[in-house]
Design an enzyme around this catalytic site. Structure first.
Site, short mmCIF file in Angstrom:
data_model
loop_
_atom_site.label_atom_id
_atom_site.label_comp_id
_atom_site.label_asym_id
_atom_site.label_seq_id
_atom_site.Cartn_x
_atom_site.Cartn_y
_atom_site.Cartn_z
N TYR A 55 0.82 -1.22 0.00
CA TYR A 55 0.00 0.00 0.00
C TYR A 55 0.85 1.25 0.00
CZ TYR A 55 -3.69 -3.24 1.56
OH TYR A 55 -4.57 -4.27 1.68
N SER A 240 -13.23 -5.80 1.02
CA SER A 240 -14.08 -5.41 -0.11
C SER A 240 -15.54 -5.79 0.12
CB SER A 240 -13.57 -6.05 -1.41
OG SER A 240 -13.97 -5.30 -2.54
N LEU A 242 -17.99 -3.92 0.60
CA LEU A 242 -18.88 -3.02 -0.15
C LEU A 242 -18.65 -3.12 -1.65
CD1 LEU A 242 -18.86 0.15 2.14
CD2 LEU A 242 -20.53 -1.72 2.05
N GLY A 243 -17.95 -4.15 -2.09
CA GLY A 243 -17.71 -4.30 -3.53
C GLY A 243 -17.05 -3.08 -4.12
N GLY A 245 -17.31 -0.14 -3.36
CA GLY A 245 -18.23 0.99 -3.45
C GLY A 245 -19.51 0.71 -4.20
N LEU A 247 -21.80 -1.51 -3.72
CA LEU A 247 -22.93 -1.82 -2.85
C LEU A 247 -23.38 -0.62 -2.02
CD1 LEU A 247 -21.89 -5.43 -1.85
CD2 LEU A 247 -23.95 -4.78 -3.14
N THR A 248 -22.71 0.51 -2.16
CA THR A 248 -23.23 1.75 -1.56
C THR A 248 -24.26 2.41 -2.47
OG1 THR A 248 -21.64 3.27 -2.59
CG2 THR A 248 -20.94 2.15 -0.56
N GLY A 249 -24.27 2.02 -3.73
CA GLY A 249 -25.17 2.63 -4.71
C GLY A 249 -24.60 3.83 -5.43
N LYS A 250 -23.36 4.20 -5.11
CA LYS A 250 -22.85 5.45 -5.68
C LYS A 250 -22.53 5.35 -7.17
CE LYS A 250 -17.98 4.88 -4.23
NZ LYS A 250 -16.93 5.46 -3.36
#
Length: 352
Positions: A55, A240, A242-243, A245, A247-250
């Site tokens: 990272y 991961s 939230l996939g 991001g 799965l947040t819908g953004k």
């Protein structure tokens, strides 16, 4: 709500059921922002931090190791190293040449492991690492993450490092006090059991955890690894969730928010596979129907699985981090779980 404490394998350590992820630090987040995230995490009951020599993400020679340096500067500034269960990772086989001296490609040889752990200790400004994880295998695998849903035959590398050799060196580092415990990441059931077998037969350190991707759109861990996790007490550190991001819908309906990872780096192909959008939308609609925030529902589902030791949270703002920590107040009712499983039966694992 605060996360609960859970046992880390058979180590005797207890870690918070939410873990602070760090891969944006040094790229999307500054040192000051990262320190503020650690402060908030500690205030909210999180004692577990996960980082890696790789990272910040995306991997670049200019930022490699920067995230560990930021964690180390927090330790130095606050003097609170003893409050944290610290996990970091060594890269597996890689054609990137900036990790090792002499611009060599990375492998999991004893000599390279020694070099990697010493560099991480210096960057982290600590004498020991609580959980040292193999970020991905040395062996060639069918798919990154080692849990392919479509098998592709691969040829082993001619110089593949045996698991016994890698674990033997990690055992030496445990004896030297540089690391306390060993973990795996992006590993398969076969790989995990081979590590466990080597530990039993050769009196070497027993792996304590497996850090793999796990989410509503990637439940491949359940197919074989969940049984390993439960029977062998090698719990999942879920990343991961939230996939990245989705799965947040953004990103719904092609949205591309400014400052988002997709807008900045366009590296989300793992979550842009055939059928993924339909599956994501089904989960977003389910959350709305139950009056839930979709991100908190996704996190709460992973948090409630019996084979999960800790859910890794990745946030670029304090608002996001606080919102994610609040997932511990979301109940996955029998009705909600039944509805989630129905979607899973229809859509499977589109993003392994």
């Amino acid at each position: 709500m605060t996360p609960e404490m859970r046992k880390l394998g058979r180590t005797g350590l207890e870690v918070s059921s939410l873990c602070l992820g760090t891969m944006t630090w040094g790229e999307q987040n500054s040192e000051a922002e990262a320190h503020a995230q650690i402060d908030m995490a500690r205030e909210r009951g999180i004692n577990f931090i996960d980082t890696a020599e790789l990272y910040a993400i995306p991997p670049r020679p200019e930022t490699q190791g920067r995230t560990e340096e930021i964690v180390g500067s927090w330790f130095k500034r606050t003097g609170r190293r003893d409050e944290v269960i610290l996990a970091t990772k060594i890269v597996g086989r890689s054609n990137f040449t900036w990790f090792r001296d002499g611009e060599r490609e990375a492998t999991l040889t004893p000599e390279q492991i020694e070099e990697a752990v010493n560099k991480s200790l210096r960057r982290l400004q600590t004498d020991y690492i609580d959980l040292y994880q193999v970020h991905w295998p040395d062996r060639t695998v069918s798919q990154f993450g080692s849990n392919a849903t479509i098998w592709k035959s691969v040829e082993p590398a001619a110089d593949e490092v045996p698991i016994e050799e890698t674990l033997g060196k990690l055992g030496e580092l445990v004896q030297a006090g540089k690391i306390r415990h060993v973990g795996l990441s992006n590993e398969s059931a076969w790989g995990a059991m081979r590590y466990l077998q080597a530990a039993d037969e050769m009196d070497l350190p027993r792996v304590a955890s497996i850090q793999n991707a796990y989410s509503l759109i990637n439940r491949t861990f359940e197919i074989n690894l969940a049984e390993v996790a439960m029977r062998e007490e090698v719990g999942l550190l879920a990343y991961s969730v939230l996939g990245q991001g989705y799965l947040t819908g953004k990103y719904r309906d092609g949205a591309l928010p400014e400052g988002s990872r997709k807008k900045l780096f366009d590296r989300l192909q793992r979550y842009e596979t055939p059928g993924s959008a339909r599956a994501v939308n089904a989960y977003l609609d389910l959350a709305a129907a139950h009056g839930l925030d979709s991100a908190q529902m996704a996190l709460a589902f992973a948090h409630s699985r019996p084979f999960v030791t800790s859910v890794i949270l990745g946030a670029t703002s304090l608002q996001q981090l606080s919102h994610d920590i609040d997932c511990t107040g979301v109940e996955v009712s029998e009705e909600l779980e039944k509805a989630i499983n129905a979607i899973h039966q229809n859509h499977g694992n589109p993003c392994p």
